[in-house]
Design a protein around this motif. Structure first.
Motif, short mmCIF file in Angstrom:
data_model
loop_
_atom_site.label_atom_id
_atom_site.label_comp_id
_atom_site.label_asym_id
_atom_site.label_seq_id
_atom_site.Cartn_x
_atom_site.Cartn_y
_atom_site.Cartn_z
N THR A 26 -23.98 116.26 22.83
CA THR A 26 -24.43 116.95 23.94
C THR A 26 -23.67 118.39 24.25
OG1 THR A 26 -23.13 115.94 25.47
CG2 THR A 26 -25.44 115.24 25.43
N ASP A 41 -25.49 121.68 24.37
CA ASP A 41 -25.13 122.64 25.33
C ASP A 41 -24.85 124.00 25.03
OD1 ASP A 41 -24.99 122.74 28.18
OD2 ASP A 41 -22.87 122.76 28.17
N LEU A 95 -28.00 122.89 28.52
CA LEU A 95 -28.38 121.37 28.62
C LEU A 95 -29.23 120.86 29.87
CD1 LEU A 95 -28.62 118.70 26.81
CD2 LEU A 95 -26.53 117.85 27.74
#
Lengths: 731, 346, 180
Positions: free
Chosen positions: A527, A531, A541
């Motif tokens: 992530t 992001d 995100l």
């Protein structure tokens, strides 16, 4: 298998009482009555992985239970409408046959079997073997064959490890010839999604492309738009496909003679001067060479080869030209047919070039993607050897790694490759006639890792099987494709992970860690990468977890200005009707028609294609899709059926020209097929017993393709040169 | 050429025969319903016309047989319900457009009538059973005896009612089917009369089987002869109706006359169920023989059941839809893990 | 009375069976059963052929024999419309409605035993949404709306295009229409 039924039916199997279900159901409302008063569902974003079209979707979860998946309303791929397979995505999540534990091949008392092992053991084993291979043969001895959006994790790992031998069957088993042919004509390949502006077309020409059975979402939607707009549809297909049923002109061509038809069309356009001379002067090179070359290829000449009458060839060519530039000459997708496929793609591209449809409304629009920066990482090590070293001598103009060349270089003790990672691709049913080579490769390789969601045929060859979780349970690289309306879509976990399966990024990072490649994975969770990338383009995100899909305004025009020079990336900057690059490499500068092998007496062309219910060989075990299409059929013309005294709906086996016998397959006798051909949907006839629904259902066309016609230009594996006859099932 | 196939897979009743709408349970119910209706008509008739002496079985014993038969028939009907515990819903409403709703209410009236006849005939018909009932501890004297008396008192009005209800019951079993426009073979107004005559015929056959006197046997033999003739006539009319009907009706009747149902129809029903008993009864016009008459009656009863079974099945052979799976619908059963041995797939 | 109809354009329908799939997911249809299905009709001889696809389901007839045949009133019209639904709590599973349906659109729900059918996704219609099959159709070949509203898309389509319904001779007044 339905979400709730799965548990429900098992519970009933346990309780034997006849009245059990009635008692239980007595006071309950009907499902629709429950739905009438149900509260709102929560929606989580995903990007579909049921095929490669990657439509943005929304997973609906109600009271903690997955309910359904629908398309993202703003997604240009789906417009809120997922296709048959995408709608059935939960079936992939709930498939009871899914891999949920890492497996390691062990030799126990002379017999081989898979042991369930921990992730630590599985990853440790792989890292150990890879280090040994790198030490003895160099990191370049690793080859990675991949497919799909999750492939990027393993492409990254392979490059970080020090190898550039990465390939996907999407090239040599699918789109390679098309992209190569267009590259040598227009200086670039065709995008995915294909940049066909069908919703604005006045004429759509499909050559073997069976939109309809081929359910690539936005392609089908825009094709339907074309039908609605009363565009003239011209369909070239030996079978009366769904698209043929929508066509004004169906050209039931003799298999293998498409180049003859394309040359004749070109001949008509030149002979009748149906082109825009100014456009030709401004934007093409080699026109005179083409004109001189094309003269003998008249419609009358083509009739003899194709079986399409000269009248129809002329009529259709005139309509294409009259509609131009609002004419879509569809470039096709799966284009590995007869081994001269790059040349056929060239003929398609030349026709498109003459009609001036490049960058024009109703022709090919100009795709654009969101410029998404790469997450900053150290440069990859430069490999000392490359896939090119083993490929270019065979297929001089291959633009990327060729799966079949790589596979051939895994056989033998002195093979080029010593280790292979296979991600999300079922090679035995994807690469024609590959099982014997795969078996030999599996013997010779020091390591064969297969990352998959389900126990596919490919897992049977592996030393280590790593269970990836389904697309509904993981993050993957952001979707940012070249297309009509630029946008970014997020695949985020929507449902809890089943068993011990893991996302691809986690697997790649863990392997990287064990191989000392931590600097290429400078993050704890994928992530962070997503992001960071999103923040570079003004999102995040958090925002995308709510939005799912974010549209971006176009920065370049959708269509080029009519009359302006094209400025292509070809050496000449123009459309290369005559390709000097091909000539220099020793190939035909203009596409040549060759007569292919005639079918032996009593044998029939083995044609194959898609069904709207299934993707490749990857969805037959999906319990939802199984209910729509549990087996494939072999289509046989009534005359053929009479000749062989075959009954409709009986089961037969197919025997190819080399005596290879298929599994039994159900017969459909239909007028919708040429009398000299049979047709079947690819992807059935699974031999992996772990796929309990799909196992042994229908017949596998790829196993019957023992005659592979290689494209000398780029290495594509032509699959259409096979013929079959019938063996009736012993009743 | 016209090819019509399903692009999806359909495992509904029209395509998968094991999911058929109605099967043998409904045939049993329709048969026993008609049979009971026939008994009620003849018992009621015998009672009203004062034939206590000439037809003792019809007056005293047959109602119990009818009561038991109807109970068995209702059990068969009940077992066919997909939600048997909801059976009480039939009596929460009279849905005037639904023959089945009418039937449910008719049955509710039939039972009291036939119970009155049964109990009224019990002391003479089944003395041992009556004694046992009267000697039941606690309820015997204070309850059973008055009930017997009351039923005997009510037997003539109940008999009159029984004739009407019996006819209604017989006809209803036919109307239930003939009301379905969607099943072309059933959709004939002749089905009601046919089932009425068949019900009466099976009722008469029961009277012959149980006949208490030679006179009773001979009388009902002659009656049944007439009924069989009427039944044959109505059957012929129904076949003519169907043969001249629409394509679906022709398809269904072809199933009986020359298709898979032909053997059962011609040999079973027409031959043994109607033809042979007709000949036997005709031969016994002047004098009835117990063994032969009983044999003929058993044939009539079997024929009565076959008629219901044949009509129920034939009606489901054709419909307005003609759905045809291109894929093998049997494969769907594999989803539920009741499929075949996977190793047989190769 | 609200008169809901479905209008399906056979010109653009590609027979992908997505409607069957979406219905299964939306309505949790028991495995092996279906509330809708797709028929493929091919006429002619090679190479002069015509193929038509029809997505079929309950016709939500204006004169529904399944409603009249139901002995308990479980089979009923929803809210003064022509949408036919089955109230499971009143259903005995007697199957009279299955026998009464000319379109074979009804089936026994497993394992509960009540009679199931297409509801036109009345749970969506109550909020003004299209049924799931209409909403998913990738070719946008399916349309849903009120025929009693002359401004509706379905009204316009039926006004301007040639259409047919299945077996209107049943007298049931079916409400799924197919555009030629």
């Amino acid at each position: 298998m339905q979400r709730r039924d799965f548990l429900r039916l098992n519970a009933i199997a346990g309780a034997s009482a006849l009245l059990g279900p009635s008692l239980a159901g007595c006071s309950q409302p009907a499902e629709w009555q429950r739905l009438m008063t149900a509260g709102p569902a929560t929606i989580k974003p995903t990007v579909c992985n049921m095929c490669f079209w990657s439509c943005a979707g929304q997973v609906h979860v109600r009271d903690g239970e997955p309910w359904k998946i629908t398309g993202h309303p703003d997604d240009p791929h789906s417009m809120g409408r997922l296709c048959t397979r995408g709608t059935a995505g939960l079936g992939a999540y709930y498939d009871p046959n899914r891999l949920i534990k890492p497996l390691l091949r062990v030799n126990r008392g002379g017999s081989q079997q898979f042991d369930v092992v921990s992730w630590d053991d599985a990853l440790g084993f792989i890292a150990g073997r890879l280090e040994k291979v790198a030490k003895e043969h160099g990191p370049e001895a690793l080859a990675t064959l991949v497919h799909g959006p999750g492939a990027e994790h393993f492409v990254h790992l392979t490059k970080a490890f020090g190898s550039d031998s990465i390939s996907e069957p999407a090239f040599a088993q699918c789109r390679g010839p098309r992209d190569t042919g267009f590259y040598f004509t227009f200086g670039e390949g065709i995008a995915s999604p294909e940049q066909t502006d069908m919703e604005n077309a006045k004429c759509v020409v499909l050559i073997g492309t069976h939109l309809g059975e081929n359910l690539h979402n936005s392609q089908v939607r825009t094709f339907a738009d074309a039908i609605r707009n009363d565009a003239t549809i011209i369909t070239v297909d030996p079978r009366f496909s769904v698209a043929a049923g929508k066509a004004k002109y169906w050209l039931p061509i003799r298999p293998g003679t498409d180049i003859a038809l394309l040359l004749a069309w070109t001949n008509v356009i030149l002979a009748e001067r149906l082109y825009d001379a100014d456009y030709i002067n401004l934007n093409t090179v080699g026109f005179n060479a083409l004109a001189a070359y094309i003269a003998p290829f008249t419609p009358e000449w083509a009739y003899v080869e194709t079986g399409i009458t000269a009248d129809v060839i002329r009529q259709t060519a005139r309509i294409m030209a009259a509609s131009a530039p609002a004419t879509v000459i569809h470039p096709g997708r799966h284009t590995v047919w007869w081994g001269d496929d790059t040349q056929r793609a060239r003929a398609v591209a030349i026709l498109a070039g003459l009609l001036g449809i490049w960058g024009q409304k109703g022709g090919y629009y100009m795709p654009e993607s969101v410029a998404l920066p790469e997450f900053p990482l150290p440069a990859y090590p430069v490999p000392k050897k490359s896939w090119r070293d083993i490929t270019i001598s065979k297929f001089p103009l291959a633009g990327q790694g060729v799966t079949n060349v790589m596979l051939d270089n895994m056989v033998g003790s002195d093979a080029y490759y010593k280790a292979m990672i296979v991600y999300d691709t079922n090679l035995p049913m994807t690469m024609p006639n590959s099982r014997a080579t795969l078996t030999k490769a599996a013997q010779a390789l020091d390591l064969l890792v297969v990352v998959d969601v389900q126990p596919s045929e490919m897992t049977g060859f592996a030393d280590v099987v790593l269970p990836e979780c389904s697309y509904l349970e993981r993050y993957d690289p952001l979707r940012s494709e070249s297309e009509r309306d630029p946008c970014i879509a997020l695949r985020a976990p929507a449902l809890p992970v089943q068993g011990d399966s893991k996302p691809g990024w986690w697997i790649a990072k863990q392997l990287g860690h064990r191989l000392g490649l931590d600097k290429y994975f400078p993050w704890n969770d994928y992530t962070e990468v997503i992001d960071w990338q999103l923040k570079q383009v003004g999102s995040s995100l958090t925002e995308m977890q709510t939005l799912g899909l974010k549209p971006y305004p176009r920065k370049t025009p959708l269509y080029l200005t009519p009359g302006a020079p094209l400025n292509l990336q070809t050496p000449s900057g123009k459309i290369e009707l005559y390709s000097q690059a091909l000539a220099d490499a020793g190939f035909d500068a203009l596409p040549r028609f060759t007569r292919h092998a005639q079918r032996p007496d009593g044998f029939f062309h083995l044609n194959y294609g898609r069904a709207p219910q299934h993707s490749f060989s990857r969805t037959q075990n999906n319990p939802v899709l199984y209910q729509l299409m549990p087996e494939n059929l072999v289509w046989i013309h009534p005359d053929t059926a009479m000749q062989f005294a075959i009954d409709n709906e009986s089961y037969v086996q197919l025997v190819n020209q080399d005596g290879v016998v298929s599994n039994k397959v159900r017969v459909r006798i239909t007028e919708r097929i040429r009398p000299d051909s049979v047709w079947m949907v690819h992807g059935f006839g699974h031999t992996a017993a772990g796929l309990t629904l799909a196992y042994g259902r229908g017949a596998d066309d790829s196993a019957l393709m023992t005659r592979v016609l290689y494209d000398p230009i780029m290495g594509g594996t032509g699959m259409r040169g096979n013929f079959v006859t019938f063996r009736k099932e012993a009743a | 050429m016209h090819e019509e196939v399903l692009a999806s897979v359909m495992a509904n009743a029209r395509v998968v025969p094991q999911l058929a709408i109605w099967g043998w349970q409904i045939a049993i119910y329709l048969f026993l319903g008609g049979f009971t209706g026939g008994i009620m008509v003849f018992s009621g008739w015998a009672l009203i016309t004062g034939r206590d002496e000439q037809t003792p079985f019809a007056v005293n014993r047959a109602p119990l047989v009818g009561f038991i038969a109807l109970s068995v028939g209702m059990t068969a009907l009940f077992s066919d319900l997909e939600r048997p515990l909801h059976v009480w819903r039939f009596y929460s409403i009279l849905h005037v457009t639904s023959p089945m709703s009418w039937g449910a209410w008719i049955l509710l009236l039939v039972f009291p009538a036939i119970i009155v006849l049964t109990l009224a005939g019990l002391p003479l018909g089944f003395p041992a059973l009556t004694r046992w009932l009267l000697n039941l501890p606690v309820v015997g004297k204070p309850l059973v005896q008055p009930v017997f008396k009351l039923c005997f008192f009510l037997r003539r009005p109940a008999a009159a009612l029984s004739i009407g209800l019996g006819i209604a019951l017989c006809i209803y079993t036919g109307i239930l089917l003939s009301s379905f426009n969607s099943r072309p073979f059933w959709h004939s107004a002749l089905l009601g009369p046919l089932f009425l005559v068949s019900g009466l015929s099976t009722g008469a056959a029961m009277m012959i089987l149980g006949a208490g006197t030679a006179h009773e046997r001979h009388l009902f033999g002659r009656i049944d002869l007439g009924l069989i003739l009427a039944e044959l006539t109505l059957l012929g009319l129904l076949l003519i109706d169907m043969l001249n009907g629409n394509a679906m009706q022709q398809g269904a009747v072809a199933y009986l006359l020359g298709g898979d149902g032909a053997m059962l129809f011609w040999t079973g029903f027409v031959g043994f169920g109607l033809g042979l008993p007709l000949l036997l009864e005709a031969a016994m016009w002047r004098r009835s023989f117990m063994v032969v008459a009983s044999f003929a009656s058993v044939l009539v009863l079997v024929g009565g059941f076959l008629l219901r079974d044949i009509v129920v099945t034939a009606g489901q052979q054709t419909s307005w839809t003609q759905l045809h799976n291109q894929f093998n619908p049997d494969l769907i059963s594999n989803l539920r893990n009741d499929g075949e041995d996977p190793s047989s797939r190769f | 009375m609200a008169h809901y109809v479905m209008v399906i354009d056979t010109k653009t329908c590609i027979g992908c069976t997505d409607c069957v799939d979406a219905c299964r997911m939306e309505n949790n249809v028991p495995e092996g059963l279906c509330f809708d299905w797709v028929v493929e009709v091919t006429t002619g001889r090679y190479p002069e052929l015509k193929t038509e696809f029809r997505s079929e389901r309950c016709n939500h007839c204006s004169r529904a024999t399944c409603v009249t045949a139901c002995p308990t009133g479980a089979s009923q019209y929803w809210n003064d419309s022509n949408i036919v639904v089955v109230d499971a709590s009143r259903c005995t599973g007697c199957k009279a409605c299955i026998a009464a349906c000319p379109y074979d659109a009804r089936l026994i729900m497993q394992p509960e035993g009540y009679i199931g059918k297409c509801t036109f996704c009345v749970h969506r219609v109550q909020y003004g949404l299209d049924p799931a099959c209409v909403a998913v159709c990738p070719a946008k070949a399916m349309h849903f709306g009120r025929l009693d509203d002359p401004t509706s898309e379905v009204f316009q389509l039926l006004e301007s295009r040639e259409s047919y319904s299945l077996n209107p001779e049943t007298g049931n007044e079916p409400n799924v229409f197919y555009l030629r």
